[in-house]
Structure formats: C-alpha cells, structure tokens
Scaffold this motif. Structure first.
Motif, mmCIF file in Angstrom:
data_model
loop_
_atom_site.group_PDB
_atom_site.id
_atom_site.type_symbol
_atom_site.label_atom_id
_atom_site.label_comp_id
_atom_site.label_asym_id
_atom_site.label_seq_id
_atom_site.Cartn_x
_atom_site.Cartn_y
_atom_site.Cartn_z
ATOM 1 N N PRO A 136 0.831 -1.215 0.000
ATOM 2 C CA PRO A 136 0.000 0.000 0.000
ATOM 3 C C PRO A 136 0.860 1.257 0.000
ATOM 4 O O PRO A 136 2.046 1.222 0.321
ATOM 5 C CB PRO A 136 -0.811 -0.134 1.290
ATOM 6 C CG PRO A 136 0.021 -1.002 2.172
ATOM 7 C CD PRO A 136 0.723 -1.965 1.259
ATOM 8 N N ALA A 137 0.231 2.377 -0.322
ATOM 9 C CA ALA A 137 0.976 3.631 -0.442
ATOM 10 C C ALA A 137 1.439 4.156 0.914
ATOM 11 O O ALA A 137 2.379 4.941 0.985
ATOM 12 C CB ALA A 137 0.119 4.680 -1.140
ATOM 13 N N GLY A 188 6.403 -4.015 6.738
ATOM 14 C CA GLY A 188 7.120 -5.250 6.448
ATOM 15 C C GLY A 188 8.562 -5.170 6.911
ATOM 16 O O GLY A 188 9.036 -4.160 7.439
ATOM 17 N N SER A 189 9.261 -6.254 6.694
ATOM 18 C CA SER A 189 10.683 -6.319 7.037
ATOM 19 C C SER A 189 11.489 -6.385 5.743
ATOM 20 O O SER A 189 11.142 -7.131 4.831
ATOM 21 C CB SER A 189 10.979 -7.562 7.891
ATOM 22 O OG SER A 189 10.239 -7.518 9.098
ATOM 23 N N PRO A 190 12.561 -5.607 5.646
ATOM 24 C CA PRO A 190 13.355 -5.624 4.417
ATOM 25 C C PRO A 190 14.027 -6.980 4.234
ATOM 26 O O PRO A 190 14.423 -7.647 5.187
ATOM 27 C CB PRO A 190 14.379 -4.511 4.642
ATOM 28 C CG PRO A 190 14.466 -4.358 6.123
ATOM 29 C CD PRO A 190 13.102 -4.663 6.653
ATOM 30 N N CYS A 191 14.158 -7.370 2.964
ATOM 31 C CA CYS A 191 14.787 -8.649 2.643
ATOM 32 C C CYS A 191 16.271 -8.440 2.358
ATOM 33 O O CYS A 191 16.795 -7.329 2.490
ATOM 34 C CB CYS A 191 14.101 -9.301 1.428
ATOM 35 S SG CYS A 191 14.240 -8.325 -0.077
ATOM 36 N N ALA A 192 16.941 -9.521 1.937
ATOM 37 C CA ALA A 192 18.389 -9.460 1.699
ATOM 38 C C ALA A 192 18.746 -8.488 0.582
ATOM 39 O O ALA A 192 19.845 -7.922 0.565
ATOM 40 C CB ALA A 192 18.920 -10.846 1.377
ATOM 41 N N LEU A 193 17.831 -8.273 -0.361
ATOM 42 C CA LEU A 193 18.117 -7.356 -1.465
ATOM 43 C C LEU A 193 18.356 -5.938 -0.968
ATOM 44 O O LEU A 193 19.128 -5.178 -1.554
ATOM 45 C CB LEU A 193 16.965 -7.376 -2.479
ATOM 46 C CG LEU A 193 16.765 -8.687 -3.244
ATOM 47 C CD1 LEU A 193 15.529 -8.609 -4.132
ATOM 48 C CD2 LEU A 193 17.993 -9.003 -4.095
ATOM 49 N N CYS A 237 8.586 -1.852 1.155
ATOM 50 C CA CYS A 237 7.726 -2.689 1.995
ATOM 51 C C CYS A 237 7.913 -2.383 3.471
ATOM 52 O O CYS A 237 7.002 -2.585 4.290
ATOM 53 C CB CYS A 237 8.010 -4.165 1.726
ATOM 54 S SG CYS A 237 9.719 -4.656 2.077
ATOM 55 N N ALA A 238 9.107 -1.909 3.837
ATOM 56 C CA ALA A 238 9.402 -1.601 5.236
ATOM 57 C C ALA A 238 9.358 -0.099 5.509
ATOM 58 O O ALA A 238 9.778 0.342 6.578
ATOM 59 C CB ALA A 238 10.778 -2.151 5.598
ATOM 60 N N GLY A 239 8.873 0.682 4.559
ATOM 61 C CA GLY A 239 8.756 2.117 4.761
ATOM 62 C C GLY A 239 10.038 2.897 4.542
ATOM 63 O O GLY A 239 10.098 4.090 4.859
#
Length: 571
Positions: free
Chosen positions: A364-365, A370-375, A385-387
């Motif tokens: 969503p905008a 969320g939690s950031p991934c390895a990328l 995703c994690a703001g």
C-alpha cells in the motif's frame, strides 16, 4: 550391385524438372567440439558453391564455440582453443553462411549431422530456417555403389575410390572440397539409372514412401506462381499450411526423398488434396500463411501450436510498480519477445540497472510495516515494503523504465553500461561480460519493439520492391498490417496500380498496445519486407520515424560490443 531399371515410363518435359547441370549446390562441412547436444559447439564452417561442375565461390571461417575444445577433438582436427579465441561467434557467422547458401541445394557427407547443427544454431539464435533441399552423399553412395565398389562409405574412402582431387583432412574446407569431387563422381554413377534432374535424383534416393509416390499427382494442378498451399485430409480438415515462391515445385518436393520429416510423411499419407491461394508476391504469401495458421491451427504445423505467441514486460499498476511478464501488452510495454526466457533476460537487465522491487506482494501507499529482505542489504532494493521509501522516492526508478519503454530516454541503458566499466576497471571481466550480454540483449529487444511500434502508428503507407523482371511488387500497409498487395509487370504504368490497391485495400482500425493490435508475427514479416535494401516508399500518410531517445542509437555500441575481443567494449 543391382542393374539400373531403365524401363520406367518416360517423363514429360515439365516433369523432368531442373537439370542437374543447372542446379547450384552448396557443399558444406562442419568441425565441432564433438558435443551433439550443444549447437554452439561448431568450431569451423566451410562450403563450396558449384554449378555445372564449376566452382562459383567458397565460404570458410573458424567459429568461436564459447567452450573448451576437448583434447581428443584437437588431436583429430588440429583446431585449438587459441585458434578460435579471436574467431567470430556463431551469431556472426551463421547469417553470412545462410546468405551464401540461399536458394541452393545443400550437400554434406552424413548430412543429418551437419544440418542438425545448423538448424539448432538457427533455433538458438532465433533465425528462420530456410528449409533448403538437402542431399546426403552417404545416402547417395549407398544407392549407387555396391560392396564391390567400396569397402565403406566414409569420406576418405569415397575420395580415394572416386579419385577426388582433395584429400580429406578433418578440416572443413578440405573436406568440403573433397565432398564436391565425391558428389560429382556419384552423380556420374547415377546417370545410367536415368537420373538427370534434381527431382529425379531426390526420387531416386530410397527414402520415398509408397504414399509419397502415389500422391505426386496432387501437385499437378498447382500454378508455377507464389502463394500458399493447404493440404486437406479426408474430412476436408486442413492438415498443413505452407508458402512457396513456386507452388507447384514446392508441393512436388513433398513427394520426393528430399522430404525427410516423419510427421510430414505421415501428413502426406493422410492428405486427399492440396488447395492453394495464389498471391501477388512473397509478402502476401507469408502474411496469408500466418493468418491461415491462426484460423485453422493445422495439426502438422509446428507454428500453429502457438499462433501469434509473444511475451511482454510491463510495469504493474500499483503504488510501488514492479516488472511483470504478461501475454497481453499494454499501451506502455516492452517487447514483443518470442519466448518467456528472452523476456526474463530483459527483466533481469532492467533489475540490474534499477532498484525496482522484485517481490510480488502488493504494497500500500502508506503505513508499510514489512521487514526488508536481503536485497535491501545488498542495495538492490529500496525496501518500500518496510517504509524505507515512499511513493515519491520510489518514482524515479519507475520513470526511468517508463522513459525507456516510450523511447524518451536511455538512462537505464547508460547505467548498465557504466556498471560494465566498473567491473572491467576492477578486472572482474566475467561479470563485465555478463552485463555486456544483458545490455546487448536488452538493446536489441527494445530497439526491435520500438521500430515495430513506429510502423504500427502509421495509418497508411505504400511501398514497392523490384520483381526482378523490370516490374514492381506493391504493398499497402495500414497500422502495420498488410491491407493490399499487387504487382505492375514490366511495361505496366505503376501508379494506376497503386491507386487501385489503395482504393480496394482492407480497412484497418488500430487496436490496443504498442503494435496497435497487429499480430506479432505479421508485423515482423511486414517490417522485414519494408526495410529490405531494395524497398522504395511510394506513399506515406505521415513521416515514418523513431523516437530520438530510442535504443536505436545504441546499435553501433552493440555491434562493437558483441564482436569485441575483450570481455568489454572500448569506447
């Protein structure tokens, strides 16, 4: 050895076909790394073009197989890794060879081996296989020589038995020259069997089935003109669709030993008649073939299983767009791609040059938790995703890709180009070469798509090409689709023909997507015909132009990069 049977019925002049003295043969030989599973393992291609016993030209080059040559093969051919290191790759050699051999009968000793590598190379490089008539000297030797004539049918043995002027040496040019002499010797032995024309030679070879011989008359009513032919079965179903510059001669080939495809022989056994559509010229024939394939989807055409198949790369309609591979294009799309693998390579190239997110979740905008991934840790994603990115911060990546799709900018290409320099500067040459190949593939794909889209935007154009006899072939193209086709023979005023074609041409309303709804295969065929070197523009509703920021300005870079000796191109 069996005695020739000269009691067969005398053929008419038309049935005799092309005299062997008038046939142009291209006798070829390949050297490979010995791996039948890899068609890019060709190390040398050579061919000799002959007609009437006279050598017309030769083609010979080493080929970089892009893999190591096994020691056992080196000991046989003498071709080493160092010899092919600076040789052109197959993608730089195969188009030239196909041009050299165009319109000729291909001859090889153990032809299925050599032709298999060439066809496999065309498939890998997405080049059209021209479907030439093929003659195998091993098969011909088995037909005309008995056990008392030769202990075996190896090239070296036949060269000795038939007194070839060149001794085979497991090098392509020497072996091709030896095969020329072997071919001439075998054709002389076939003469007493009543073999004097190409058609008789192909029928003389043992691969003709009884169904093929019995149904040869199906071609008798066809004209010697360009067009499309349709094999129909017992229930009037269309079994197979093909195109030809000479309908009668092409269909006759299905009833000779030159036709070796098992499925096609099965089709011929089922066929009850052959219908045809006579066309003005080759472009109309190709387009009609494509349309008939889409309509009937005949079971014996490989292409009919996936009519108008194409893949596209688009940006998803989300607050944080990502790249997606789809079958139906949008107004802003990258493509078309002939396979999903090619589309995936384009996505990989775009991801290497941007930080567009690669996950598939919907974000969503606002209020991202969320939690950031390895990328994110690898600095390959900004982790919206994690703001860590809002819509405004994420937007420049989307704009860069959108500009590339629209032809308004090439920042993505330039960024990928700079990464090649960085890897090369730090001597990470393998990574630089991998990025180079990604960029070259992306440029070709974007450039091709933008050129096709530019054609699709034109409401109407009329083009002409010489017919080879002093006349003209005309095509009326509307939004990338062939709307009418015709010819003006030598001595016929051309402009009244053009006016009549425009007046009677099909009405074409543009559809959706970059190609205005035109099937991908059709616009490819039309574009190729229009951009041939001898094409002339007769009328164009509006200027046919490509965007200044398109990938086309990178073509020269791709040419240098893909032929450079170093892992990365020099400026």
């Amino acid at each position: 050895m069996a005695v020739p049977d000269n009691s067969r019925q005398q053929l008419s002049f038309d049935e005799l076909g092309v005299s062997l003295h008038d046939v142009t043969f291209v006798v070829l030989d390949l050297e490979t790394t010995g791996s039948r599973g890899r068609y890019d393992s060709i190390t040398e291609i050579a061919a000799v073009k002959v007609k009437g016993g006279e050598v017309l030209g030769e083609f010979s080059t080493l080929v970089n197989p892009e893999c190591d040559i096994p020691p056992a093969i080196v000991s046989i051919t003498g071709i080493t890794d160092s010899m092919v290191a600076e040789a052109p790759r197959l993608d730089g050699v195969l188009p030239s060879f196909l041009e050299f051999a165009a319109g000729c009968v291909l001859v090889a000793h153990n032809a299925p081996f050599d032709i298999g590598f060439l066809r496999g190379g065309c498939e890998r490089l997405e080049l059209p296989w021209p479907k030439p008539t093929v003659l195998c000297t091993v098969q011909l030797a088995r037909r005309v020589l008995g056990k008392n004539d030769t202990p075996n049918n190896k090239l070296a043995t036949l060269a000795r038995v038939l007194h070839a002027r060149t001794t085979p040496s497991h090098r392509a040019l020497d072996d091709a020259r030896a095969t020329v002499d072997v071919l001439h010797g075998l054709l002389e032995r076939a003469g007493p069997w009543g073999v004097h024309s190409l058609e008789e030679l192909l029928e003389f070879l043992p691969a003709v089935t009884s169904q093929q011989r019995r149904k040869r008359g199906l071609a008798d009513a066809l004209p010697n003109a360009p067009g499309v032919y349709l094999f129909r079965g017992p229930n009037e179903e269309v079994l197979y669709v093909g195109t030809a510059g000479n309908l009668r001669k092409r269909v006759q080939q299905y009833f000779t030993a030159g036709e070796r495809r098992g499925r096609v022989k099965e089709m011929v056994a089922l066929a009850e008649r052959v219908d045809h559509v006579e066309c003005a010229h080759s472009l109309e024939a190709e387009v009609r073939e494509l349309r008939l394939l889409g309509t009937h989807q005949p079971p014996y055409n490989r292409r009919s299983k996936f009519p108008n198949r194409a893949w596209w790369v688009v940006l998803t309609d989300e607050a944080f767009p990502r790249l997606s591979i789809v079958r139906k294009p949008r107004v802003r799309s990258l493509g078309p791609f002939r396979s999903r693998r090619k589309a995936e390579e384009a996505v990989k190239a775009l991801q290497e040059s941007t930080t567009l997110r690669r996950c598939t979740q919907r974000i969503p905008a606002g209020d991202q938790r969320g939690s950031p991934c390895a990328l994110y840790e690898m600095e390959l994603c900004g982790a919206p995703c994690a703001g860590h990115q809002d819509v405004e911060q994420y937007a420049p990546q989307v704009v860069a890709v959108s500009e590339l799709m629209d032809g308004a900018g090439d920042g993505v290409l330039e960024h990928l180009r700079e990464s090649i320099d960085r890897f090369a500067t730090t001597q990470r040459f393998e990574e630089a070469a991998a990025r180079r190949d990604l960029l070259a593939g992306l440029v070709r794909s974007v450039d091709r798509g933008q050129r096709l889209a530019a054609l699709a935007r034109i409401p109407e154009l009329v083009a002409a090409r010489p017919d080879g006899s002093g006349g003209w072939c005309f095509a009326v193209v509307r939004h990338g689709r062939l709307a009418a086709a015709g010819t003006a023979r030598h001595g016929t005023p051309p402009m009244p023909v053009v006016d009549a074609l425009r007046a009677s041409a099909e009405t074409v309303l543009p559809g959706d997507g970059p190609l205005a709804g035109v099937p991908t295969d059709e616009i490819h065929v039309v574009h190729r015909w229009l951009t041939a070197g001898d094409a002339r523009m007769v009328h164009c509703h509006e200027p046919w132009s490509e965007p200044a920021g398109a990938a086309g300005k990178w073509r020269s870079w791709v040419d240098r990069a893909t032929t450079a000796r170093d892992p990365y191109p020099e400026d």
